[in-house]
Design a protein around this motif. Structure first.
Motif, short mmCIF file in Angstrom:
data_model
loop_
_atom_site.label_atom_id
_atom_site.label_comp_id
_atom_site.label_asym_id
_atom_site.label_seq_id
_atom_site.Cartn_x
_atom_site.Cartn_y
_atom_site.Cartn_z
N LEU A 135 4.72 10.21 3.63
CA LEU A 135 4.72 9.90 5.06
C LEU A 135 5.92 9.06 5.45
CD1 LEU A 135 0.98 8.83 5.42
CD2 LEU A 135 1.94 11.09 5.85
N THR A 136 6.42 9.32 6.66
CA THR A 136 7.41 8.43 7.24
C THR A 136 6.67 7.17 7.69
OG1 THR A 136 7.09 9.22 9.51
CG2 THR A 136 8.71 10.43 8.13
N GLN A 137 7.41 6.15 8.08
CA GLN A 137 6.78 4.91 8.54
C GLN A 137 5.88 5.18 9.74
OE1 GLN A 137 6.84 1.99 6.96
NE2 GLN A 137 5.42 1.18 8.47
N GLN A 138 6.34 5.97 10.68
CA GLN A 138 5.55 6.28 11.88
C GLN A 138 4.28 7.05 11.50
OE1 GLN A 138 7.61 8.45 14.93
NE2 GLN A 138 5.87 8.46 16.30
N TYR A 163 -3.38 15.47 9.34
CA TYR A 163 -3.52 14.54 8.23
C TYR A 163 -4.85 14.69 7.51
CZ TYR A 163 0.46 12.33 10.46
OH TYR A 163 1.68 12.09 11.01
N PHE A 164 -5.90 15.03 8.23
CA PHE A 164 -7.25 15.08 7.66
C PHE A 164 -7.93 16.39 8.03
CE2 PHE A 164 -6.24 10.58 8.36
CZ PHE A 164 -6.23 10.18 7.03
N SER A 165 -8.33 17.12 7.01
CA SER A 165 -8.93 18.43 7.22
C SER A 165 -10.39 18.36 7.67
CB SER A 165 -8.83 19.26 5.94
OG SER A 165 -9.48 18.59 4.87
N SER A 166 -11.03 17.22 7.44
CA SER A 166 -12.44 17.08 7.77
C SER A 166 -12.81 15.60 7.81
CB SER A 166 -13.30 17.76 6.70
OG SER A 166 -13.18 17.07 5.46
N MET A 181 0.84 -1.18 0.00
CA MET A 181 0.00 0.00 0.00
C MET A 181 0.88 1.24 0.00
SD MET A 181 -2.96 1.11 2.72
CE MET A 181 -3.65 -0.51 2.63
N SER A 182 0.46 2.22 -0.75
CA SER A 182 1.22 3.46 -0.85
C SER A 182 1.25 4.17 0.50
CB SER A 182 0.57 4.37 -1.89
OG SER A 182 1.15 5.63 -1.86
N GLN A 183 2.38 4.81 0.79
CA GLN A 183 2.47 5.59 2.02
C GLN A 183 2.30 7.08 1.74
OE1 GLN A 183 5.84 4.70 4.45
NE2 GLN A 183 5.42 2.54 4.43
N GLU A 184 1.77 7.37 0.57
CA GLU A 184 1.55 8.76 0.20
C GLU A 184 0.16 9.17 0.67
OE1 GLU A 184 1.02 11.30 -3.86
OE2 GLU A 184 2.25 9.51 -3.91
N SER A 185 0.08 10.27 1.36
CA SER A 185 -1.22 10.77 1.78
C SER A 185 -1.65 11.85 0.81
CB SER A 185 -1.15 11.34 3.20
OG SER A 185 -0.56 12.62 3.19
N THR A 186 -2.77 12.42 1.09
CA THR A 186 -3.27 13.50 0.26
C THR A 186 -2.31 14.68 0.26
OG1 THR A 186 -5.51 12.84 0.76
CG2 THR A 186 -5.22 15.06 -0.07
#
Length: 189
Positions: free
Chosen positions: A10-13, A56-59, A1-6
């Motif tokens: 992302l680091t592993q943590q 990480y999440f705006s909403s 799975m990609s570790q890229e967020s919107t």
């Protein structure tokens, strides 16, 4: 799975934190529904500070859209090019429509989230649409940028079918089979 967020790589943590948040979001959705879902509640269940969750999440819509994106990315594989085109398209449509099947209130929440105006959701909506378009183009062996009317029609069918299922008019399993039947009708023409 990609570790890229919107918003960033992302680091592993960080990836683990985002993963905990997305898992917790589904739990909260199944208990409270979309109306009862908040980023703060999800953060608490995931053992994350609310301020961290909001980095990480705006909403809540952004969070639900991310859950869908991750499931779609993990659950919809490349079409099997050794099968006939109609079967490849059916494979993609089945996998897309079944990503949230059996997930309680997640499907309806995804529909509500993706129809919102949050800029982070808009980014994910474009990513999701592009991903599905590429998978269907691969199944048809056409270029996504120059698809022709068949790919356009297939996109309209799956979008309408998933909204229909997300509104609760039929199950995702029923939607899946109807999408496949509609695709076969289109491809026989």
């Amino acid at each position: 799975m990609s570790q890229e967020s919107t918003r960033r790589r992302l680091t592993q943590q960080q990836a683990e934190t985002v993963s905990r948040l997305t898992v917790a979001a589904v739990e909260v959705l199944n208990e409270e529904g979309f109306d009862g879902l908040t980023v703060r509640t999800v953060a608490k269940l995931a053992g994350v500070a609310p301020a961290t969750a909001y980095t990480y999440f705006s909403s809540k819509s952004h969070l639900v859209a991310e859950v869908f994106w991750r499931r779609l990315n993990a659950g919809v594989g490349e079409p099997d090019l050794s099968t006939p085109p109609a079967e490849r398209v059916a494979q993609v449509l089945r996998e897309v429509s079944m990503v949230v099947a059996g997930e309680g209130q997640l499907g309806g929440a995804v529909t509500m989230a993706l129809l919102g105006t949050d800029p982070d959701v808009e980014h994910l909506r474009l990513r999701i649409g592009g991903f599905i378009r590429r998978r269907l183009a691969e199944a048809l062996e056409v270029e996504p940028e120059n698809p022709g009317p068949l790919l356009d029609a297939l996109e309209m069918i799956y979008a309408g079918g998933l909204v229909h299922a997300g509104m609760g008019h039929m199950s995702y399993e029923q939607t899946s089979e109807r999408l496949v039947a509609a695709a076969h009708l289109l491809m026989e023409k």
